[in-house]
Design a protein around this motif. Structure first.
Motif, PDB file in Angstrom:
ATOM      1  N   VAL A  38     -40.497  79.958  -5.131  1.00  0.00           N
ATOM      2  CA  VAL A  38     -39.742  79.128  -4.178  1.00  0.00           C
ATOM      3  C   VAL A  38     -39.726  77.678  -4.656  1.00  0.00           C
ATOM      4  O   VAL A  38     -38.687  77.001  -4.576  1.00  0.00           O
ATOM      5  N   ALA A  39     -40.850  77.211  -5.189  1.00  0.00           N
ATOM      6  CA  ALA A  39     -40.893  75.841  -5.718  1.00  0.00           C
ATOM      7  C   ALA A  39     -39.937  75.680  -6.892  1.00  0.00           C
ATOM      8  O   ALA A  39     -39.280  74.635  -7.042  1.00  0.00           O
ATOM      9  N   ARG A  40     -39.810  76.718  -7.717  1.00  0.00           N
ATOM     10  CA  ARG A  40     -38.958  76.634  -8.900  1.00  0.00           C
ATOM     11  C   ARG A  40     -37.479  76.613  -8.558  1.00  0.00           C
ATOM     12  O   ARG A  40     -36.670  76.128  -9.351  1.00  0.00           O
ATOM     13  N   ILE A  41     -37.093  77.156  -7.400  1.00  0.00           N
ATOM     14  CA  ILE A  41     -35.663  77.211  -7.059  1.00  0.00           C
ATOM     15  C   ILE A  41     -35.289  76.249  -5.942  1.00  0.00           C
ATOM     16  O   ILE A  41     -34.117  76.183  -5.558  1.00  0.00           O
ATOM     17  N   PRO A  45     -36.785  68.023  -6.984  1.00  0.00           N
ATOM     18  CA  PRO A  45     -37.116  67.983  -8.420  1.00  0.00           C
ATOM     19  C   PRO A  45     -38.614  68.056  -8.712  1.00  0.00           C
ATOM     20  O   PRO A  45     -39.029  68.716  -9.652  1.00  0.00           O
ATOM     21  N   LEU A  46     -39.437  67.373  -7.894  1.00  0.00           N
ATOM     22  CA  LEU A  46     -40.877  67.365  -8.141  1.00  0.00           C
ATOM     23  C   LEU A  46     -41.458  68.768  -8.001  1.00  0.00           C
ATOM     24  O   LEU A  46     -42.261  69.203  -8.835  1.00  0.00           O
ATOM     25  N   LEU A  47     -41.049  69.503  -6.965  1.00  0.00           N
ATOM     26  CA  LEU A  47     -41.551  70.862  -6.773  1.00  0.00           C
ATOM     27  C   LEU A  47     -41.080  71.779  -7.891  1.00  0.00           C
ATOM     28  O   LEU A  47     -41.835  72.646  -8.355  1.00  0.00           O
ATOM     29  N   ARG A  48     -39.843  71.608  -8.335  1.00  0.00           N
ATOM     30  CA  ARG A  48     -39.346  72.422  -9.449  1.00  0.00           C
ATOM     31  C   ARG A  48     -40.162  72.154 -10.704  1.00  0.00           C
ATOM     32  O   ARG A  48     -40.493  73.081 -11.450  1.00  0.00           O
ATOM     33  N   ALA A  49     -40.496  70.894 -10.942  1.00  0.00           N
ATOM     34  CA  ALA A  49     -41.286  70.535 -12.123  1.00  0.00           C
ATOM     35  C   ALA A  49     -42.695  71.125 -12.033  1.00  0.00           C
ATOM     36  O   ALA A  49     -43.226  71.644 -13.016  1.00  0.00           O
TER      37      ALA A  49
END
Length: 214
Positions: A38-41, A45-49
């Motif tokens: 879920v963080a990746r999608i 931006p910070l959570l994706r990173a």
């Protein structure tokens, strides 16, 4: 074969420990991997990173090294955890990176039109994930998750390296005590085959039922 018949209780206990390690590690990996996916999608931006960094780190660290670090680093940090819990934490953290990628692949298979339709009726990002995307994604990744479960079952054999008396640990002890490596490790290998074949068959049943239910 004398070593096997004389130690059936110990082998059964080791087999039970292996099953417990496998089930608990996979359950924790499924939860953690879903959170990382879920963080990746997500649109932040910070959570994706952070999600990407987690996957890249844990997919490129040997599991045995990770287990040794957890077993010895936690006590040094003042955290008292049993060897069993340490192995569960290590295997789950490692497998979560692969669960994350399996879930992300499943999410990418969900039609964009369905997501857009859900957003059009006023659903939030979280609601779209919970009610539209993840239920369909999990249907399409039963087989990948089954493969990860099998990998987790086999990976738990490394628990013996840090002192846990799982199936491999008991087998190694029997080899030391009786000097009969062939029957001891053949028996352990057969047990692992039964676990993995059972998981594969169960995964196939679940996949077929979900396919019929669509």
């Amino acid at each position: 074969m004398d070593a096997i018949w004389a130690n059936l209780d110990a082998i059964g206990g080791g087999l039970l420990t292996t099953v417990e390690l496998t089930v608990l590690s996979f359950a924790c990996a499924l939860v953690l991997g879903t959170v990382v996916a879920v963080a990746r999608i997500c649109p932040v931006p910070l959570l994706r990173a952070l999600g990407t960094g987690y996957v890249e780190i844990f997919r490129n660290v040997p599991l045995l090294m990770l287990l040794v670090l957890i077993v010895f680093a936690l006590p040094d940090a003042g955290v008292s955890v049993s060897l069993f819990a340490s192995v569960v934490a290590g295997v789950a953290s490692y497998a979560a990176a692969y669960v994350c990628e399996a879930i992300r692949s499943g999410v990418n298979n969900v039609g964009v039109g369905q997501v857009e339709a859900a957003r059009a009726v006023g659903m939030t990002f979280t609601q779209v994930l919970v009610h539209v995307v993840l239920p369909q994604a999990f249907r399409s990744m039963v087989q990948p998750l089954t493969n990860i479960f099998i990998a987790v079952a086999l990976s738990t054999s490394l628990a013996a390296s840090v002192g846990v008396m799982d199936l491999t640990g008991v087998t190694r002890m029997l080899n030391v005590n009786y000097a009969q490596p062939v029957p001891a490790f053949l028996c352990a290998g057969l047990c692992y085959v039964l676990i993995t074949l059972g998981a594969g068959l169960l995964g196939g049943v679940v996949e077929r039922r979900l396919r019929v239910g669509r």
